[in-house]
Design a protein around this motif. Structure first.
Motif, PDB file in Angstrom:
ATOM      1  N   TYR A 143       0.853   8.401   8.441  1.00 56.73           N
ATOM      2  CA  TYR A 143       0.588   6.976   8.248  1.00 56.73           C
ATOM      3  C   TYR A 143      -0.898   6.810   7.978  1.00 56.73           C
ATOM      4  O   TYR A 143      -1.728   7.441   8.639  1.00 56.73           O
ATOM      5  CB  TYR A 143       0.986   6.166   9.476  1.00 56.73           C
ATOM      6  CG  TYR A 143       2.472   6.041   9.677  1.00 56.73           C
ATOM      7  CD1 TYR A 143       3.176   4.928   9.220  1.00 56.73           C
ATOM      8  CD2 TYR A 143       3.185   7.039  10.336  1.00 56.73           C
ATOM      9  CE1 TYR A 143       4.548   4.812   9.405  1.00 56.73           C
ATOM     10  CE2 TYR A 143       4.562   6.937  10.526  1.00 56.73           C
ATOM     11  CZ  TYR A 143       5.234   5.817  10.056  1.00 56.73           C
ATOM     12  OH  TYR A 143       6.589   5.713  10.238  1.00 56.73           O
ATOM     13  N   LEU A 144      -1.209   5.943   7.039  1.00 54.34           N
ATOM     14  CA  LEU A 144      -2.600   5.637   6.719  1.00 54.34           C
ATOM     15  C   LEU A 144      -2.913   4.219   7.184  1.00 54.34           C
ATOM     16  O   LEU A 144      -2.169   3.278   6.883  1.00 54.34           O
ATOM     17  CB  LEU A 144      -2.832   5.743   5.209  1.00 54.34           C
ATOM     18  CG  LEU A 144      -4.234   5.355   4.721  1.00 54.34           C
ATOM     19  CD1 LEU A 144      -5.277   6.349   5.212  1.00 54.34           C
ATOM     20  CD2 LEU A 144      -4.256   5.262   3.186  1.00 54.34           C
ATOM     21  N   LEU A 145      -4.001   4.078   7.952  1.00 52.85           N
ATOM     22  CA  LEU A 145      -4.469   2.755   8.344  1.00 52.85           C
ATOM     23  C   LEU A 145      -5.512   2.295   7.335  1.00 52.85           C
ATOM     24  O   LEU A 145      -6.525   2.962   7.123  1.00 52.85           O
ATOM     25  CB  LEU A 145      -5.082   2.787   9.742  1.00 52.85           C
ATOM     26  CG  LEU A 145      -4.157   3.141  10.907  1.00 52.85           C
ATOM     27  CD1 LEU A 145      -4.894   2.973  12.232  1.00 52.85           C
ATOM     28  CD2 LEU A 145      -2.897   2.293  10.897  1.00 52.85           C
ATOM     29  N   LYS A 146      -5.236   1.155   6.715  1.00 58.55           N
ATOM     30  CA  LYS A 146      -6.159   0.617   5.711  1.00 58.55           C
ATOM     31  C   LYS A 146      -6.018  -0.898   5.691  1.00 58.55           C
ATOM     32  O   LYS A 146      -4.898  -1.424   5.674  1.00 58.55           O
ATOM     33  CB  LYS A 146      -5.851   1.202   4.326  1.00 58.55           C
ATOM     34  CG  LYS A 146      -6.869   0.815   3.249  1.00 58.55           C
ATOM     35  CD  LYS A 146      -6.550   1.506   1.949  1.00 58.55           C
ATOM     36  CE  LYS A 146      -7.521   1.097   0.845  1.00 58.55           C
ATOM     37  NZ  LYS A 146      -8.891   1.571   1.112  1.00 58.55           N
ATOM     38  N   ASN A 147      -7.147  -1.573   5.716  1.00 61.78           N
ATOM     39  CA  ASN A 147      -7.158  -3.040   5.715  1.00 61.78           C
ATOM     40  C   ASN A 147      -6.295  -3.607   6.840  1.00 61.78           C
ATOM     41  O   ASN A 147      -5.550  -4.571   6.650  1.00 61.78           O
ATOM     42  CB  ASN A 147      -6.690  -3.584   4.357  1.00 61.78           C
ATOM     43  CG  ASN A 147      -7.602  -3.169   3.221  1.00 61.78           C
ATOM     44  OD1 ASN A 147      -8.802  -3.010   3.404  1.00 61.78           O
ATOM     45  ND2 ASN A 147      -7.022  -2.983   2.041  1.00 61.78           N
ATOM     46  N   ALA A 148      -6.390  -2.957   8.001  1.00 57.18           N
ATOM     47  CA  ALA A 148      -5.715  -3.385   9.232  1.00 57.18           C
ATOM     48  C   ALA A 148      -4.210  -3.146   9.229  1.00 57.18           C
ATOM     49  O   ALA A 148      -3.530  -3.466  10.211  1.00 57.18           O
ATOM     50  CB  ALA A 148      -6.002  -4.847   9.545  1.00 57.18           C
ATOM     51  N   SER A 149      -3.676  -2.574   8.142  1.00 56.94           N
ATOM     52  CA  SER A 149      -2.236  -2.344   8.036  1.00 56.94           C
ATOM     53  C   SER A 149      -1.923  -0.851   8.040  1.00 56.94           C
ATOM     54  O   SER A 149      -2.788  -0.021   7.774  1.00 56.94           O
ATOM     55  CB  SER A 149      -1.698  -2.976   6.746  1.00 56.94           C
ATOM     56  OG  SER A 149      -1.915  -4.366   6.734  1.00 56.94           O
TER      57      SER A 149
END
Length: 220
Positions: free
Chosen positions: A192-198
């Motif tokens: 899973y990648l966390l990016k822009n709080a998502s």
């Protein structure tokens, strides 16, 4: 066992850190969390463990909601970024306290046998990291969280730890995060990648370039 983390919302001083986060992990797989510095990786791991309270969260184990912090259930172990073995106790005593086999450890990491009576603070940061990672991996649990297990340790030890992770995942859920992304990718069954709080489930490694987590060519 299946662990699901759903709809995580976390704000710090009116800044949104995590929003609507979903993650699924299961026994037999290493599930990894990637993201740039400040993306909320450690915060998410702390929320899952139960020592950080977000605005909202829903955690399910085998489809059942867990209403108390996971650490209170006794099914989870956590490797934080900081050293957790007290400075003043000997290394062999630490193994006894955590009910982990010292002999099995030195059979794997032979050069550490001489440290049996050393106090924890006498070892280098990298050596302590190896020991603490091993203790968490080998402690009895159904879920293991590893926050930066590869950082600050020698490459030879990294490969041994990756082998241990592969072995331990057969009987437990393993959640892992580290900025040393190549080792994470090599060890992972799900990312899973966390990016822009998502959170974004990565189905193809090339997506890490598409989402601009990695620059083109970094995966080579």
């Amino acid at each position: 066992m299946v662990l699901e983390v759903d709809n995580i919302e976390l704000n710090f001083k009116n800044k949104r850190i995590l929003s609507g986060i979903y993650l699924r992990a299961e026994t037999g797989k290493v599930t990894s969390i990637l993201g740039s510095n400040g993306s909320g990786k450690s915060s998410l791991l702390n929320i899952i463990f139960g020592n950080l309270k977000p605005k909202y969260k829903l955690i399910r184990v085998d489809g059942k909601a867990v209403l108390k912090p996971l650490y209170k259930t006794g099914i989870i172990k956590y490797l934080p970024q900081y050293h957790f073995i007290p400075n003043g106790i000997s290394i062999k005593t630490a193994f006894q306290l955590f009910d982990v086999d010292w002999k099995a450890f030195v059979d794997t990491f032979g050069t550490f046998e001489r440290y049996a009576t050393y106090k924890a603070h006498k070892l280098s940061g990298g050596e302590r990291r190896v020991i603490e990672t091993y203790i968490v991996l080998k402690s009895k649990s159904s879920i293991t969280i590893l926050d930066e297990p590869f950082s600050h340790i020698a490459p030879l030890y990294i490969e041994t730890i990756k082998t241990l992770i592969k072995k331990e995942k057969k009987q437990k859920i393993i959640l892992i995060s580290d900025h040393l992304y190549k080792h994470i990718i090599e060890s992972s069954d799900a990312i899973y990648l966390l990016k822009n709080a998502s959170s974004k489930a990565i189905n193809n490694i090339k997506e890490l370039e598409d989402y601009r987590y990695l620059s083109e060519g970094q995966l080579k």
